[in-house]
Design a protein around this motif. Sequence first.
Motif, PDB file in Angstrom:
ATOM      1  N   LEU A  54       0.831  -1.202   0.000  1.00 24.89           N
ATOM      2  CA  LEU A  54       0.000   0.000   0.000  1.00 24.89           C
ATOM      3  C   LEU A  54       0.869   1.256   0.000  1.00 24.89           C
ATOM      4  N   VAL A  55       1.888   1.292   0.845  1.00 23.94           N
ATOM      5  CA  VAL A  55       2.789   2.444   0.898  1.00 23.94           C
ATOM      6  C   VAL A  55       3.477   2.623  -0.455  1.00 23.94           C
ATOM      7  N   LYS A  56       3.883   1.527  -1.070  1.00 22.99           N
ATOM      8  CA  LYS A  56       4.525   1.596  -2.396  1.00 22.99           C
ATOM      9  C   LYS A  56       3.571   2.201  -3.423  1.00 22.99           C
ATOM     10  N   ALA A  57       2.324   1.761  -3.405  1.00 27.80           N
ATOM     11  CA  ALA A  57       1.331   2.291  -4.351  1.00 27.80           C
ATOM     12  C   ALA A  57       1.064   3.773  -4.108  1.00 27.80           C
ATOM     13  N   LEU A  58       0.937   4.156  -2.857  1.00 27.30           N
ATOM     14  CA  LEU A  58       0.687   5.556  -2.519  1.00 27.30           C
ATOM     15  C   LEU A  58       1.858   6.442  -2.946  1.00 27.30           C
ATOM     16  N   ASN A  59       3.074   5.999  -2.659  1.00 24.52           N
ATOM     17  CA  ASN A  59       4.247   6.780  -3.042  1.00 24.52           C
ATOM     18  C   ASN A  59       4.429   6.820  -4.556  1.00 24.52           C
ATOM     19  N   GLY A  60       4.077   5.738  -5.227  1.00 26.43           N
ATOM     20  CA  GLY A  60       4.139   5.728  -6.686  1.00 26.43           C
ATOM     21  C   GLY A  60       3.180   6.748  -7.278  1.00 26.43           C
ATOM     22  N   TYR A  61       1.983   6.804  -6.739  1.00 29.93           N
ATOM     23  CA  TYR A  61       0.997   7.795  -7.192  1.00 29.93           C
ATOM     24  C   TYR A  61       1.508   9.209  -6.944  1.00 29.93           C
ATOM     25  N   LEU A  62       1.998   9.458  -5.744  1.00 26.38           N
ATOM     26  CA  LEU A  62       2.469  10.804  -5.405  1.00 26.38           C
ATOM     27  C   LEU A  62       3.670  11.213  -6.261  1.00 26.38           C
ATOM     28  N   ALA A  63       4.515  10.247  -6.621  1.00 26.96           N
ATOM     29  CA  ALA A  63       5.670  10.549  -7.469  1.00 26.96           C
ATOM     30  C   ALA A  63       5.229  11.031  -8.841  1.00 26.96           C
ATOM     31  N   THR A  64       4.118  10.502  -9.347  1.00 31.33           N
ATOM     32  CA  THR A  64       3.637  10.943 -10.662  1.00 31.33           C
ATOM     33  C   THR A  64       3.082  12.351 -10.592  1.00 31.33           C
ATOM     34  N   LYS A  65       2.612  12.762  -9.437  1.00 25.95           N
ATOM     35  CA  LYS A  65       2.057  14.098  -9.248  1.00 25.95           C
ATOM     36  C   LYS A  65       3.160  15.138  -9.146  1.00 25.95           C
ATOM     37  N   GLN A  66       4.336  14.731  -8.711  1.00 25.76           N
ATOM     38  CA  GLN A  66       5.449  15.664  -8.512  1.00 25.76           C
ATOM     39  C   GLN A  66       6.280  15.841  -9.780  1.00 25.76           C
ATOM     40  N   ALA A  67       6.125  14.936 -10.704  1.00 19.76           N
ATOM     41  CA  ALA A  67       6.945  14.984 -11.932  1.00 19.76           C
ATOM     42  C   ALA A  67       6.519  16.113 -12.842  1.00 19.76           C
TER      43      ALA A  67
END
Length: 67
Positions: A54-67
């Motif tokens: 879950l943490v991996k999925a959440l951080n993956g999503y947030l990383a796409t928002k910061q790019a």
Amino acid sequence: MVNKEMSIREVLELDQGTAYIFMQAGMHCLGCPHATAESLEDACAVHGIDVDELVKALNGYLATKQA
């Protein structure tokens, strides 16, 4: 960055778009009192969800928002 000590509410405050990830994981309790008090690790234990995934999925999503 999300970690397993954060509460659901803290993650939602970072980005409300994370609600979709919680819902997909089977965590439909986003507005319940426990969402503000217990850690992601505790919530995942109750729901039988792998907290690291879950943490991996959440951080993956947030990383796409910061790019």
